[in-house]
Design a protein around this motif. Structure first.
Motif, PDB file in Angstrom:
ATOM      1  N   LEU A  99       0.826  -1.203   0.000  1.00 55.35           N
ATOM      2  CA  LEU A  99       0.000   0.000   0.000  1.00 55.35           C
ATOM      3  C   LEU A  99       0.866   1.261   0.000  1.00 55.35           C
ATOM      4  CD1 LEU A  99      -2.817  -0.975   2.534  1.00 55.35           C
ATOM      5  CD2 LEU A  99      -3.077  -0.618   0.077  1.00 55.35           C
ATOM      6  N   LEU A 100       1.944   1.251   0.788  1.00 54.78           N
ATOM      7  CA  LEU A 100       2.827   2.419   0.854  1.00 54.78           C
ATOM      8  C   LEU A 100       3.466   2.719  -0.495  1.00 54.78           C
ATOM      9  CD1 LEU A 100       4.665   1.968   4.276  1.00 54.78           C
ATOM     10  CD2 LEU A 100       3.059   3.768   3.674  1.00 54.78           C
ATOM     11  N   ASN A 101       3.672   1.686  -1.298  1.00 55.59           N
ATOM     12  CA  ASN A 101       4.357   1.859  -2.585  1.00 55.59           C
ATOM     13  C   ASN A 101       3.405   1.930  -3.773  1.00 55.59           C
ATOM     14  OD1 ASN A 101       7.375   1.798  -2.061  1.00 55.59           O
ATOM     15  ND2 ASN A 101       6.733  -0.014  -0.930  1.00 55.59           N
ATOM     16  N   VAL A 104       5.055  10.434  -2.889  1.00 53.92           N
ATOM     17  CA  VAL A 104       3.950   9.503  -3.129  1.00 53.92           C
ATOM     18  C   VAL A 104       3.781   8.565  -1.933  1.00 53.92           C
ATOM     19  CG1 VAL A 104       3.121   7.610  -4.586  1.00 53.92           C
ATOM     20  CG2 VAL A 104       4.187   9.607  -5.644  1.00 53.92           C
ATOM     21  N   GLN A 105       4.900   8.057  -1.401  1.00 49.95           N
ATOM     22  CA  GLN A 105       4.834   7.159  -0.248  1.00 49.95           C
ATOM     23  C   GLN A 105       4.252   7.860   0.977  1.00 49.95           C
ATOM     24  OE1 GLN A 105       8.974   5.987  -0.158  1.00 49.95           O
ATOM     25  NE2 GLN A 105       8.549   4.022  -1.123  1.00 49.95           N
ATOM     26  N   LEU A 106       4.648   9.116   1.196  1.00 51.04           N
ATOM     27  CA  LEU A 106       4.095   9.876   2.319  1.00 51.04           C
ATOM     28  C   LEU A 106       2.605  10.129   2.131  1.00 51.04           C
ATOM     29  CD1 LEU A 106       6.996  12.421   2.948  1.00 51.04           C
ATOM     30  CD2 LEU A 106       6.166  10.706   4.551  1.00 51.04           C
ATOM     31  N   SER A 107       2.197  10.404   0.915  1.00 52.55           N
ATOM     32  CA  SER A 107       0.775  10.580   0.619  1.00 52.55           C
ATOM     33  C   SER A 107       0.002   9.307   0.926  1.00 52.55           C
ATOM     34  CB  SER A 107       0.609  10.973  -0.856  1.00 52.55           C
ATOM     35  OG  SER A 107      -0.745  11.029  -1.221  1.00 52.55           O
ATOM     36  N   LEU A 136      -6.398  14.855  -1.000  1.00 56.51           N
ATOM     37  CA  LEU A 136      -5.966  14.408   0.322  1.00 56.51           C
ATOM     38  C   LEU A 136      -5.922  15.549   1.330  1.00 56.51           C
ATOM     39  CD1 LEU A 136      -4.772  12.259   2.239  1.00 56.51           C
ATOM     40  CD2 LEU A 136      -2.517  12.816   1.292  1.00 56.51           C
ATOM     41  N   VAL A 137      -5.273  16.678   0.972  1.00 59.10           N
ATOM     42  CA  VAL A 137      -5.077  17.757   1.951  1.00 59.10           C
ATOM     43  C   VAL A 137      -6.396  18.416   2.347  1.00 59.10           C
ATOM     44  CG1 VAL A 137      -2.692  18.238   1.319  1.00 59.10           C
ATOM     45  CG2 VAL A 137      -4.532  19.423   0.105  1.00 59.10           C
ATOM     46  N   PHE A 138      -7.407  18.356   1.472  1.00 53.71           N
ATOM     47  CA  PHE A 138      -8.709  18.905   1.845  1.00 53.71           C
ATOM     48  C   PHE A 138      -9.538  17.896   2.628  1.00 53.71           C
ATOM     49  CE2 PHE A 138      -7.753  21.857  -1.663  1.00 53.71           C
ATOM     50  CZ  PHE A 138      -8.009  23.055  -1.014  1.00 53.71           C
ATOM     51  N   THR A 139      -9.406  16.622   2.259  1.00 60.34           N
ATOM     52  CA  THR A 139     -10.239  15.591   2.879  1.00 60.34           C
ATOM     53  C   THR A 139      -9.869  15.345   4.336  1.00 60.34           C
ATOM     54  OG1 THR A 139     -10.496  14.508   0.738  1.00 60.34           O
ATOM     55  CG2 THR A 139     -11.016  13.198   2.688  1.00 60.34           C
ATOM     56  N   ILE A 140      -8.582  15.334   4.665  1.00 63.55           N
ATOM     57  CA  ILE A 140      -8.180  14.978   6.027  1.00 63.55           C
ATOM     58  C   ILE A 140      -8.679  15.991   7.057  1.00 63.55           C
ATOM     59  CG2 ILE A 140      -6.172  13.591   5.397  1.00 63.55           C
ATOM     60  CD1 ILE A 140      -4.409  16.022   5.738  1.00 63.55           C
ATOM     61  N   ILE A 142       4.397  16.580   1.213  1.00 59.23           N
ATOM     62  CA  ILE A 142       3.839  15.848   0.064  1.00 59.23           C
ATOM     63  C   ILE A 142       3.791  16.681  -1.207  1.00 59.23           C
ATOM     64  CG2 ILE A 142       2.491  14.345   1.570  1.00 59.23           C
ATOM     65  CD1 ILE A 142      -0.006  15.851   0.682  1.00 59.23           C
ATOM     66  N   PHE A 143       3.986  18.002  -1.106  1.00 56.99           N
ATOM     67  CA  PHE A 143       4.043  18.846  -2.303  1.00 56.99           C
ATOM     68  C   PHE A 143       5.491  19.229  -2.579  1.00 56.99           C
ATOM     69  CE2 PHE A 143      -0.416  19.771  -1.111  1.00 56.99           C
ATOM     70  CZ  PHE A 143      -1.026  19.545  -2.329  1.00 56.99           C
ATOM     71  N   SER A 144       5.800  19.459  -3.856  1.00 55.46           N
ATOM     72  CA  SER A 144       7.134  19.930  -4.231  1.00 55.46           C
ATOM     73  C   SER A 144       7.202  21.445  -4.117  1.00 55.46           C
ATOM     74  CB  SER A 144       7.460  19.519  -5.668  1.00 55.46           C
ATOM     75  OG  SER A 144       6.595  20.182  -6.581  1.00 55.46           O
ATOM     76  N   TYR A 145       8.411  21.974  -4.198  1.00 57.50           N
ATOM     77  CA  TYR A 145       8.575  23.419  -4.073  1.00 57.50           C
ATOM     78  C   TYR A 145       7.817  24.158  -5.180  1.00 57.50           C
ATOM     79  CZ  TYR A 145      10.699  28.041  -3.949  1.00 57.50           C
ATOM     80  OH  TYR A 145      10.883  29.399  -3.904  1.00 57.50           O
ATOM     81  N   GLU A 146       7.720  23.566  -6.349  1.00 60.50           N
ATOM     82  CA  GLU A 146       7.022  24.200  -7.459  1.00 60.50           C
ATOM     83  C   GLU A 146       5.535  24.394  -7.154  1.00 60.50           C
ATOM     84  OE1 GLU A 146       9.167  21.740  -7.777  1.00 60.50           O
ATOM     85  OE2 GLU A 146      10.790  22.868  -8.758  1.00 60.50           O
ATOM     86  N   GLU A 147       5.008  23.633  -6.192  1.00 64.47           N
ATOM     87  CA  GLU A 147       3.600  23.751  -5.805  1.00 64.47           C
ATOM     88  C   GLU A 147       3.460  24.576  -4.519  1.00 64.47           C
ATOM     89  OE1 GLU A 147       1.773  19.531  -7.214  1.00 64.47           O
ATOM     90  OE2 GLU A 147       3.473  19.409  -5.846  1.00 64.47           O
ATOM     91  N   LYS A 148       4.325  25.578  -4.382  1.00 64.58           N
ATOM     92  CA  LYS A 148       4.398  26.346  -3.134  1.00 64.58           C
ATOM     93  C   LYS A 148       3.097  27.055  -2.797  1.00 64.58           C
ATOM     94  CE  LYS A 148       6.976  29.921  -5.691  1.00 64.58           C
ATOM     95  NZ  LYS A 148       7.269  29.052  -6.844  1.00 64.58           N
TER      96      LYS A 148
END
Length: 434
Positions: A13-15, A30-33, A92-96, A128-134
């Motif tokens: 599941l983690l992978n 992705v694994q952290l998500s 994910l970030v909105f649902t939690i 879980i987001f990259s710097y480009e998605e700041k």
């Protein structure tokens, strides 16, 4: 522990969604998500039971919300599996935050301390987001921080029915303590997992830099020599009219330099392909004698110049299940080393016999041999400095490393036995034809 998690399916599941084309940093996100989704699913299931047992206000409505959130988190895992990473992270970030908002609004208020989780979810986008998605990071951080501030300073305690467990102050404090401990535990888990993978990224960068340095070294030194030799002889042949003997001598030198350059380039390309996981494995049932003869033909000039004699004891019927290009590269490297490090007028013995499901092929030379330290480095896949051959031949230090990797890719193996000034014995095993 890994085996236990593997049996539970947690590692699978983690992978979910982690593929070969993803970089290490993207794989970690992705694994952290996936990890956050899995923890969210278990937490919502757990609290559904707790709320029902404790008699939380509107627990039936809360359990409906929990079921909805669980389904959405399963969707997040599915989207990662389908490699729709950006959409899965946004959902994910909105649902939690949804169940916490409703718990703190219509059920517990500030009594259970559930709003503390908003502080934890405020840091989730950073991992879980990259710097480009700041901008997403900033938005989610401010949203969860605002929720926390609202409930901390403007929220009201919950109203509980007399006679339920939650009416007791001790039970409310237990929920508050659980919220604090859970938040700290989840943050510690995220940070530990993140630091673990940062360490992996650092090691990967060190390994990449080491590979880059080795490639530059090969290009600057090992290829420069034979190409320079070819240029010199071509210049000599084009600027003069040599005698027949001189012409034959020059052409032989050109052929030797060409073969050496070809072997160096092939080793380098095979090594790079294997390190970047881009090796193409196409096995088939093949005759060993034919592959070995081609390898010996390529090295025949070098062997003849040193007076090296091949002594083979291999049946024409020996067939192996292998990738022809990979196996040819392995045989050429082993034979090239045997010629390079054998004394002039020496012998190289080659024999093969079936053992279990493999064909064991043994190469024995009577050359300079290897020290124990060098042998250990080779078998462990560590970088080492290649020595000169018995008449000054230069190597790249990649030959046996490439052989080990290519044999492992085919389900085979390599073993080396060597003593200084007593020669080297290389034993390889390749699956028998099916």
């Amino acid at each position: 522990m890994k085996a236990f998690l593997g049996r539970l399916g947690i590692r699978w599941l983690l992978n979910l969604g982690v593929t070969d084309h993803l970089g290490l940093e993207s794989s970690v996100r992705v694994q952290l998500s996936n990890l956050i989704s899995i923890l969210g699913i278990f937490s919502n299931i757990q609290y559904s039971f707790f709320f029902a047992i404790a008699g939380a206000p509107h627990y039936q409505l809360m359990n409906v919300i929990h079921c909805f959130v669980i389904l959405v988190l399963v969707l997040v895992l599915y989207l990662n599996w389908k490699e729709r990473y950006s959409l899965s992270r946004i959902i994910l970030v909105f649902t939690i935050s949804v169940p916490l908002f409703f718990v703190s609004t219509i059920s517990f208020g500030t009594s259970g301390g559930f709003y503390y989780y908003f502080l934890m979810f405020a840091i989730v986008p950073f991992v879980i987001f990259s710097y480009e998605e700041k901008w997403w990071i900033l938005f989610v951080f401010l949203m969860n921080t605002s929720f926390y501030i609202w409930f901390e300073f403007f929220g009201h305690p919950g109203k509980f029915i007399e006679g339920t467990l939650l009416y007791q102050k001790e039970v409310q404090e237990m929920f508050r303590i659980n919220s604090v401990v859970s938040c700290l535990s989840f943050v510690a888990l995220f940070m530990f997992y993140f630091l673990r993978n940062i360490n992996r990224i650092q090691k990967e960068m060190i390994r990449t830099n080491d590979h880059k340095d080795r490639i530059f070294s090969i290009l600057a030194h090992d290829l420069k020599g034979p190409i320079g030799t070819m240029s010199t002889y071509l210049g000599y042949l084009t600027n003069s009219l040599p005698e027949r003997e001189e012409l034959i001598f020059g052409l032989k030198e050109l052929k030797k330099s060409t073969n050496q350059t070809y072997l160096i380039l092939e080793n380098l390309l095979d090594w790079v392909r294997n390190e970047t996981k881009k090796t193409q494995y196409n096995p088939a049932n093949l005759n060993l004698t034919a592959i070995l003869k081609n390898a010996m033909d390529i090295l025949s000039m070098q062997a003849t110049d040193k007076g090296i004699c091949w002594e083979t004891n291999i049946s024409e019927d020996h067939c192996i299940y292998c990738d022809e290009r990979m196996t040819a590269t392995v045989l050429r490297n082993i034979l090239s080393n045997a010629v390079k490090y054998s004394h002039p007028k020496g012998k190289v013995f080659i024999e093969a016999e079936p053992i279990s499901q493999f064909l064991e092929i043994r190469f024995q030379d009577q050359g300079v041999g290897m020290s124990v330290d060098l042998l250990e480095k080779i078998m462990e896949g560590k970088r080492f400095a290649s020595g000169f051959g018995t008449i000054g031949e230069k190597g790249t230090g990649l030959g046996l490393l490439v052989c080990i990797d290519l044999l492992r890719e085919q389900g085979g193996s390599l073993q080396a036995i060597s003593k200084l000034e007593e020669g080297t014995k290389i034993i390889i095993r390749i699956p028998l034809a099916r």
